[in-house]
Write an enzyme that holds these catalytic residues in place. Structure first.
Site, short mmCIF file in Angstrom:
data_model
loop_
_atom_site.label_atom_id
_atom_site.label_comp_id
_atom_site.label_asym_id
_atom_site.label_seq_id
_atom_site.Cartn_x
_atom_site.Cartn_y
_atom_site.Cartn_z
N TYR A 1 3.63 6.19 15.77
CA TYR A 1 2.33 5.52 15.71
C TYR A 1 1.24 6.47 16.18
CZ TYR A 1 -1.11 1.73 16.30
OH TYR A 1 -2.22 0.93 16.21
N SER B 1 0.81 9.15 13.37
CA SER B 1 0.24 8.67 12.11
C SER B 1 -1.22 8.26 12.28
CB SER B 1 1.06 7.50 11.56
OG SER B 1 1.08 6.40 12.46
N LYS B 2 -1.56 7.69 13.41
CA LYS B 2 -2.95 7.30 13.63
C LYS B 2 -3.83 8.54 13.88
CE LYS B 2 -2.73 2.86 13.07
NZ LYS B 2 -3.45 2.19 11.97
N VAL C 1 0.81 -1.22 0.00
CA VAL C 1 0.00 0.00 0.00
C VAL C 1 0.84 1.27 0.00
CG1 VAL C 1 -1.99 -1.09 1.10
CG2 VAL C 1 -0.22 -0.01 2.53
#
Length: 257
Positions: A162, A165-166, A67
């Protein structure tokens, strides 16, 4: 009332489908009546899942897809459309959790988080949305995390990239929801709490962390493997036809605001 959650005749795409929450969601889609395209960076892990979905009586295909690479995504979407003729549901589930604080992470580690967790959502949405617009229908579900709004307090499990980005996925979800609502496309996000997956193996191996989590959580336990499916199916079905740009945390009440 049950017809609201019926996905018969729909085609769903699941990224990061080889294990964990992605695999569980793929099975839930099939049980609700949808055909399912299974995407992952390695297709070897999809063989058993493909068999399970076929045994349910639904059509499925496994496609190798990175992806983070535009050509890989474009090719994967073309294959899905060639086989099924349409895509009704997109579950953006592929993700990574790179450990480390901003002062100790390398640039490559930071980029890995954002390339997979955010760029991956951008790229596959880019190639799927046009045909959703054309037929005036689509359900996009982005998997964020409870860590988009809550930081890790145990220093052993700090994951700043993390968290960032989330959080970005929530912003992207809201922007997409506003832009594509007029085309009959809903875009919403889910923030899972602690579930047992390959990504969370280290957390489950830490008795101290689990004890702290269970003490903090009103349910006194992590999530069970299929407890995210209800929210996934809600956002993927006509039950949520008037719901746009929302972020729902599924964590047993650990974060109640």
């Amino acid at each position: 009332m049950n017809d609201l959650f019926d996905l018969t005749g729909k085609t769903a795409v699941v990224t990061g489908a080889s294990s964990g929450l992605g695999a569980e969601a793929a099975i839930a889609y099939a049980q609700a009546g949808a055909d399912v395209a299974l995407l992952d960076i390695k297709v070897d892990g999809l063989i058993q899942l493909k068999t399970e979905i076929e045994n349910i009586g639904r059509k499925t295909v496994t496609i190798e897809c990175d992806v983070t690479k535009e050509e890989s995504v474009k090719t994967a979407v073309e294959k899905i459309l060639d086989m099924f003729g349409k895509i009704d549901i997109l579950l953006n589930n592929a993700g990574v959790a790179v450990p480390g604080s901003v002062e100790h992470m390398t640039e490559e580690e930071w980029d890995k988080s954002f390339n997979t967790n955010v760029k991956g959502v951008f790229l596959i949405s880019k190639y799927i949305i046009p045909q959703m617009k054309e037929k005036k229908y689509g359900k996009i579900v982005n998997i964020a995390s409870v860590n988009a709004v809550v930081a890790d307090k145990n220093n052993k499990f700090i994951r700043h990239s993390y968290n960032a980005s989330k959080s970005a996925i929530i912003g992207l979800t809201k922007g997409m929801a506003c832009s594509y609502a007029k085309y009959g496309i809903t875009v919403n996000a889910i923030g899972p709490g602690l579930f047992k997956t390959k990504m969370t193996t280290a957390l489950f191996e830490s008795e101290k962390f689990l004890n702290e989590y269970n003490e903090m959580n009103p349910t006194g336990r992590p999530g069970k493997k299929d407890e995210l499916n209800g929210t996934v199916l809600y956002f993927s079905s006509d039950a949520s036809s008037y719901v746009q740009g929302q972020f729902v945390i599924v964590d047993g009440g650990g974060v109640i605001v």
